[in-house]
Design a protein around this motif. Structure first.
Motif, PDB file in Angstrom:
ATOM      1  N   SER A 110     -31.572  11.750   3.199  1.00 51.50           N
ATOM      2  CA  SER A 110     -31.493  10.625   4.138  1.00 51.50           C
ATOM      3  C   SER A 110     -32.563   9.585   3.813  1.00 51.50           C
ATOM      4  O   SER A 110     -32.302   8.376   3.912  1.00 51.50           O
ATOM      5  CB  SER A 110     -31.672  11.124   5.580  1.00 51.50           C
ATOM      6  OG  SER A 110     -30.664  12.058   5.885  1.00 51.50           O
TER       7      SER A 110
ATOM      8  N   ILE B 179     -31.196   9.113  10.111  1.00 47.45           N
ATOM      9  CA  ILE B 179     -32.450   9.583  10.688  1.00 47.45           C
ATOM     10  C   ILE B 179     -33.103  10.620   9.777  1.00 47.45           C
ATOM     11  O   ILE B 179     -32.446  11.325   9.018  1.00 47.45           O
ATOM     12  CB  ILE B 179     -32.263  10.133  12.130  1.00 47.45           C
ATOM     13  CG1 ILE B 179     -31.345  11.369  12.154  1.00 47.45           C
ATOM     14  CG2 ILE B 179     -31.703   9.047  13.038  1.00 47.45           C
ATOM     15  CD1 ILE B 179     -31.375  12.106  13.490  1.00 47.45           C
TER      16      ILE B 179
ATOM     17  N   THR C  22     -29.812  15.911   9.591  1.00 50.37           N
ATOM     18  CA  THR C  22     -28.537  15.199   9.489  1.00 50.37           C
ATOM     19  C   THR C  22     -27.404  16.158   9.849  1.00 50.37           C
ATOM     20  O   THR C  22     -27.326  17.252   9.300  1.00 50.37           O
ATOM     21  CB  THR C  22     -28.341  14.666   8.054  1.00 50.37           C
ATOM     22  OG1 THR C  22     -29.499  13.910   7.705  1.00 50.37           O
ATOM     23  CG2 THR C  22     -27.106  13.794   7.931  1.00 50.37           C
TER      24      THR C  22
ATOM     25  N   ASP D 245     -24.444  10.220   2.778  1.00 51.24           N
ATOM     26  CA  ASP D 245     -25.486  11.179   3.136  1.00 51.24           C
ATOM     27  C   ASP D 245     -24.797  12.344   3.845  1.00 51.24           C
ATOM     28  O   ASP D 245     -23.880  12.137   4.648  1.00 51.24           O
ATOM     29  CB  ASP D 245     -26.489  10.502   4.073  1.00 51.24           C
ATOM     30  CG  ASP D 245     -27.692  11.380   4.374  1.00 51.24           C
ATOM     31  OD1 ASP D 245     -27.907  12.368   3.645  1.00 51.24           O
ATOM     32  OD2 ASP D 245     -28.425  11.070   5.336  1.00 51.24           O
TER      33      ASP D 245
HETATM   34 MG   LIG Z   1     -30.746  14.187   6.199  1.00 53.08          MG
END
Ligand SMILES: [Mg+2]
Ligand SMILES: Nc1nc2c(ncn2[C@@H]2O[C@H](COP(=O)(O)OP(=O)(O)O)[C@@H](O)[C@H]2O)c(=O)[nH]1
Length: 383
Positions: free
Chosen positions: A89, A102, A110, A131
């Motif tokens: 991320s 985040i 995540t 992601d």
């Molecule tokens: Mg992540």
């Protein structure tokens, strides 16, 4: 019911809340076309969203000319595959140049696929980074759905970016369980597929590795992942400091197939604003609550109300699984939830570029047994 107003009072805004109105608000469903826009070089890196009061259709009409269809334009989807906590991320945020996912020091922050859209101007390339929740040993039902989503992201991608924590390998000199399962998957991919979908290896966190050891870490991980036969290229990067990140982005752009852009130029992510608000609150749960508690929580945005003065009222519900957890999230005298709300509100104001009144409410519910919540996150309940 206890609402804590994290913004209005602190900023000195007069704010009156109608409980009935809040309760009438329907459940959050991802808003079609809702997205963040690439900032026009704002001081302080403020992320601007689409203009107030304009419909999705109007807004997209005015931007349609920004969709690059030049004959030399390139577009590609890159799925990022790696264990939890390797910096996936962080890398997506660095590539996009703004926060779209985040990040926390805790594993499995995540929970679902997030697309971060980067542009490599020199090559007219739009790169869509996917992601993912990462690969790990699932313990809970919800974990299984997350891991499944991570594997699935690599299907249909133009490039697979395997991301590993170089510093971890520097210390242990052997693969973790998750890394081994990735290596096993890679070993099963046939040559034809490899030719179609190149696999790049990003060795992250090189800022923590002594320079003299970098080559050994790179060579070791390349070997473990199947060598040059499977891995087209290795890049040593630090998603945190930015070292090697733009070289990697440029290289991905060079590998990108020719084709029209998939998203408008200004678009940074396809995550709906309501979902992002919930994510920002969840990020604070990860940063401010200890040990296992964040994993027991889910956040949902139940209210989103734009005000005439340009501010927005956002109501987020934090779900916990047990009554005892409710008291911990609240903290003595409401201190913890207030602090979570204040930090989340500040972050949301930075991202949205407008004043935010954030309301938080804690409810007790077995949220991980609710198929609707899985669906909202694009996860498979039956995984
Ligand atoms: Mg992540
Ligand atoms: N030192 C260092 N830390 C990093 C780097 N990239 C990410 N991190 C940290 O690693 C932790 C996990 O990052 P995150 O992006 O959430 O990992 P993810 O689970 O793979 O998405 C966070 O505390 C990040 O700040 C890096 O290049 N160097």
């Amino acid at each position: 019911m206890m609402f804590l107003q994290a913004s209005g009072l602190l900023l000195g805004f007069p704010y009156r809340q109608s409980k009935n109105k809040f309760l009438c608000i329907s459940r959050v469903v991802p808003v079609r076309g809702s997205r963040f826009l690439r900032p026009q070089r704002h001081p302080g890196g403020v992320l601007k969203v689409r203009g107030e009061g304009r419909s999705d259709l109007e807004a997209s009409e005015t931007r349609r000319g920004d969709l690059s269809v030049a004959p030399e334009s390139r577009c590609c989807f890159v799925s990022i595959l790696g264990p939890s906590n390797t910096g996936k991320s962080t890398l997506v945020n660095a590539m996009v140049g703004s926060k779209v996912a985040i990040v926390s020091p805790k594993v499995q922050t995540t929970r679902f696929q997030v697309r971060g859209i980067a542009i490599e101007e020199t090559l007219h390339a739009q790169i869509v980074f996917i992601d993912t929740p990462g690969v790990f040993l699932p313990k809970r039902k919800f974990d299984q759905a997350m891991v499944k989503s991570a594997w699935e992201a690599s299907r249909g991608a133009d490039i697979v970016l395997v991301m590993l924590d170089g510093n971890r390998y520097h210390h242990f000199r052997k693969l973790s369980h998750a890394e081994t399962s990735i290596a096993e998957r890679l070993s099963r991919i046939d040559k034809e597929e490899l030719a179609k979908t190149p696999i790049l290896l990003a060795v992250n966190k090189i800022d923590l590795i002594p320079r003299k050891d970098l080559d050994a870490v790179r060579d070791g991980l390349l070997h473990e992942m199947g060598g040059p036969e499977r891995i087209r290229e290795v890049h040593q990067i630090s998603a945190r400091t930015g070292e090697g990140v733009f070289e990697l982005r440029r290289r991905i752009a060079e590998l990108a197939p020719l084709g029209p852009w998939h998203y408008d130029r200004e678009q940074l992510t396809d995550i709906p604003e309501r979902l992002l608000a919930a994510e920002v609150v969840r990020e604070q749960l990860y940063l401010q609550l200890r040990q296992e508690l964040p994993y027991e929580c889910a956040v949902e945005t139940e209210r989103w109300e734009s005000k005439e003065d340009g501010s927005v009222v956002i109501g987020c519900v934090i779900y916990v699984k047990r009554q005892s957890q409710k008291a911990i999230v609240t903290g003595a005298g409401g201190v913890r939830i207030k602090s979570i709300g204040v930090k989340a509100r500040m972050e949301l104001e930075r991202l949205l570029g407008r004043r935010v009144h954030l309301l938080t409410l804690i409810k007790c519910r077995k949220w991980d047994e609710n198929p609707v919540l899985y669906r909202q996150m694009g996860l498979d309940f039956r995984a």
